[in-house]
Design a protein around this motif. Structure first.
Motif, PDB file in Angstrom:
ATOM      1  N   THR A 231      -7.854   2.276   4.539  1.00  0.00           N
ATOM      2  CA  THR A 231      -7.402   3.664   4.374  1.00  0.00           C
ATOM      3  C   THR A 231      -6.041   3.727   3.691  1.00  0.00           C
ATOM      4  N   MET A 232      -5.154   2.777   4.000  1.00  0.00           N
ATOM      5  CA  MET A 232      -3.855   2.755   3.315  1.00  0.00           C
ATOM      6  C   MET A 232      -4.043   2.542   1.819  1.00  0.00           C
ATOM      7  N   LYS A 233      -4.970   1.671   1.454  1.00  0.00           N
ATOM      8  CA  LYS A 233      -5.243   1.410   0.041  1.00  0.00           C
ATOM      9  C   LYS A 233      -5.804   2.660  -0.629  1.00  0.00           C
ATOM     10  N   MET A 234      -6.725   3.344   0.033  1.00  0.00           N
ATOM     11  CA  MET A 234      -7.344   4.540  -0.556  1.00  0.00           C
ATOM     12  C   MET A 234      -6.328   5.666  -0.736  1.00  0.00           C
ATOM     13  N   VAL A 235      -5.487   5.865   0.265  1.00  0.00           N
ATOM     14  CA  VAL A 235      -4.453   6.914   0.153  1.00  0.00           C
ATOM     15  C   VAL A 235      -3.478   6.564  -0.960  1.00  0.00           C
ATOM     16  N   SER A 236      -3.126   5.297  -1.063  1.00  0.00           N
ATOM     17  CA  SER A 236      -2.225   4.859  -2.123  1.00  0.00           C
ATOM     18  C   SER A 236      -2.850   5.089  -3.496  1.00  0.00           C
ATOM     19  N   ASP A 237      -4.155   4.835  -3.624  1.00  0.00           N
ATOM     20  CA  ASP A 237      -4.830   5.032  -4.907  1.00  0.00           C
ATOM     21  C   ASP A 237      -4.921   6.508  -5.285  1.00  0.00           C
ATOM     22  N   LEU A 238      -4.769   7.380  -4.315  1.00  0.00           N
ATOM     23  CA  LEU A 238      -4.696   8.819  -4.609  1.00  0.00           C
ATOM     24  C   LEU A 238      -3.288   9.237  -5.034  1.00  0.00           C
ATOM     25  N   GLY A 239      -2.372   8.274  -5.067  1.00  0.00           N
ATOM     26  CA  GLY A 239      -1.017   8.546  -5.554  1.00  0.00           C
ATOM     27  C   GLY A 239      -0.025   8.909  -4.472  1.00  0.00           C
TER      28      GLY A 239
ATOM     29  N   LYS B 202       2.494   8.256  -1.038  1.00  0.00           N
ATOM     30  CA  LYS B 202       3.265   7.369  -0.175  1.00  0.00           C
ATOM     31  C   LYS B 202       2.941   7.745   1.274  1.00  0.00           C
ATOM     32  N   SER B 203       2.714   6.752   2.113  1.00  0.00           N
ATOM     33  CA  SER B 203       2.439   7.012   3.526  1.00  0.00           C
ATOM     34  C   SER B 203       3.652   6.617   4.375  1.00  0.00           C
ATOM     35  N   PHE B 204       3.919   7.409   5.413  1.00  0.00           N
ATOM     36  CA  PHE B 204       5.115   7.183   6.228  1.00  0.00           C
ATOM     37  C   PHE B 204       4.746   7.093   7.710  1.00  0.00           C
TER      38      PHE B 204
ATOM     39  N   TYR C 118       0.822  -1.212   0.000  1.00  0.00           N
ATOM     40  CA  TYR C 118       0.000   0.000   0.000  1.00  0.00           C
ATOM     41  C   TYR C 118       0.860   1.269   0.000  1.00  0.00           C
ATOM     42  N   ASN C 119       2.047   1.146  -0.549  1.00  0.00           N
ATOM     43  CA  ASN C 119       2.925   2.307  -0.724  1.00  0.00           C
ATOM     44  C   ASN C 119       3.237   2.986   0.615  1.00  0.00           C
ATOM     45  N   THR C 120       3.485   2.173   1.635  1.00  0.00           N
ATOM     46  CA  THR C 120       3.702   2.671   2.988  1.00  0.00           C
ATOM     47  C   THR C 120       4.989   2.072   3.548  1.00  0.00           C
TER      48      THR C 120
ATOM     49  N   ASN D 173       1.609  15.914   3.734  1.00  0.00           N
ATOM     50  CA  ASN D 173       0.167  16.083   3.941  1.00  0.00           C
ATOM     51  C   ASN D 173      -0.252  15.363   5.228  1.00  0.00           C
ATOM     52  N   HIS D 174      -0.865  16.121   6.148  1.00  0.00           N
ATOM     53  CA  HIS D 174      -1.318  15.561   7.428  1.00  0.00           C
ATOM     54  C   HIS D 174      -2.830  15.758   7.597  1.00  0.00           C
TER      55      HIS D 174
END
Length: 431
Positions: free
Chosen positions: A350-358, A360-362, A228-230, A296-297
């Motif tokens: 939520t990780m999947k949805m944020v990833s689909d918005l393009g 990376k989550s940290f 999930y790009n995290t 982005n927070h």
């Protein structure tokens, strides 16, 4: 000496005598020795810009090698506030000389733009003219006479130019340009909701504290996170990623911390909420100027799992895209697509949805209970030093003075140990 040579010599002597006599006559008659001399200083015809000061060069008045300038009678009708041709007459001992003074307007009006230049607006927005002023030294306010050529098409992204021009009554012209960039609007981004199959149980991020400076274990495996790009760790290198979360606390030392980072030329990542970015626009621009990265927070710092459903998906997206848009309005460039969940609370959905918005989550591999404002420098420094490890992502909060007071010494010690600092956007997440 031959007769011919004598003729040449006598002729030469005669010519020299004539020239010498002419010079003597000139000196006596035209230098004010034998007759009064009245002559202009400077040019016979002068041009003066209207409404500007004019200094009369005056005249020479001499007789018997004496200066009589103060005895010269001067008659002038020069009006430097009105365009026209004027005469200055100088009289002394029956002698008269004149100077022509032309008061002209050769200065263009001052044309100034109000608002930003360059200006960035979003696609499909209505362009709002910020205004302008045009003032001429002679004609006064010419703002109403400004001509505008505007080819901005807000329906199409791109760079445009607005040309403003104004001309005074005497043909002097000024022109200025405003650069306008029509940018993509982040809030146009949508998600088609089809995420019910993903678990939406919220879990706050946790980790095992590093021992002996070894890389540690987080709540979820790196393989699952990367799906999930995290991530919560950087590469296994002597690099540390300092990250600071700020949502607008009443007490904060974020600006003091930034000064310490800048002193060490250390770049950090600041995960900020929309309202903080909007309310602290000058500080945000200064952070970016010094090479720091803004992440982005969200807008309101909500638990994002409460919005991860079909009825609130648009609110979920707005929490992220409105923050990105505000950043672009403040800084003038797109926000990097890096994200941190409020309080580290996320679900697989939520990780999947944020990833689909393009994005990376940290998450992080080191943090401590630093929310309290009374954390001491000693406590902060000890935990920062005790748990460093390769690729560490530190989560810190600027709301306590201890992090600020410890930062300078911490950076110095880590630099001595051969560590460097970087921003999380440089981390490659390998799936």
């Amino acid at each position: 000496m031959s007769r011919r040579c004598k003729v040449y010599v006598y002729t030469g002597v005669f010519i020299v005598a004539v020239l010498l006599m002419a010079l003597i006559i000139k000196l006596f008659f035209f230098s004010g020795w034998l007759t009064p001399l009245l002559s202009l200083k400077g040019e016979k015809v002068m041009e003066v810009q209207v409404k500007k000061s004019f200094q009369d060069p005056g005249v020479k008045a001499r007789y018997h090698l004496k200066d009589y300038q103060n005895d010269v009678r001067i008659t002038s009708n020069v009006n430097r506030n009105r365009i026209g041709e004027y005469t200055i007459v100088y009289e002394w001992k029956n002698k008269t000389v004149e100077r022509i003074v032309k008061v002209v307007d050769k200065k263009a009006p001052k044309l100034k733009l109000k608002g930003d230049n360059p200006l960035r607006i979003f696609e499909n927005e209505t362009y709002q003219e910020a205004g302008y002023t045009a003032i001429d030294d002679y004609d006064g306010d010419l703002t109403a006479n400004v001509q505008i050529k505007n080819n901005v098409n807000t329906k199409n992204q791109g760079n445009y130019k607005i040309i403003y021009s104004v001309k005074d009554k005497n043909g002097n012209q000024s022109s200025v340009e405003r650069q306008v960039e029509v940018c993509p609007d982040p809030t146009n981004q949508k998600l088609y909701y089809n995420y019910d199959s993903y678990d939406n149980k919220m879990e706050e991020w946790w980790f095992e504290k590093s021992k002996n400076h070894e890389r540690n274990k987080g709540a979820l495996s790196s393989s699952l996170l990367s799906k999930y790009n995290t991530c919560y760790l950087g590469p296994d290198e002597k690099v540390i990623y300092l990250t600071f979360d700020e949502g607008g606390n009443d007490i904060t030392y974020i600006k003091e911390i930034a000064d310490v980072l800048n002193k060490h030329n250390v770049k950090a990542t600041f995960f900020l909420t929309r309202n903080y970015i909007k309310n602290e626009d000058d500080f945000i621009r200064d952070l970016v100027k010094h090479g720091h990265v803004i992440g982005n927070h969200t807008w309101h710092h909500y638990d994002m799992t409460t919005l991860a459903n079909a009825s609130k998906v648009d609110d979920f997206v707005k929490e992220i895209t409105e923050t990105s848009k505000t950043y672009m309005e403040v800084v003038g460039e797109p926000m990097k697509k890096i994200f941190r969940f409020p309080k580290g609370g996320a679900s697989e959905r939520t990780m999947k949805m944020v990833s689909d918005l393009g994005y990376k989550s940290f998450n992080w591999s080191h943090a401590y209970y630093d929310f309290a404002s009374d954390v001491s420098k000693e406590e902060a420094l000890k935990t920062l030093i005790d748990h460093y490890h390769n690729g560490a992502i530190y989560l810190l909060h600027p709301s306590n003075k201890g992090n600020y007071e410890a930062m300078d010494e911490f950076l110095t010690q880590m630099e001595k140990l051969g560590y460097r600092f970087d921003t999380v956007d440089h981390i490659q997440i390998i799936k």
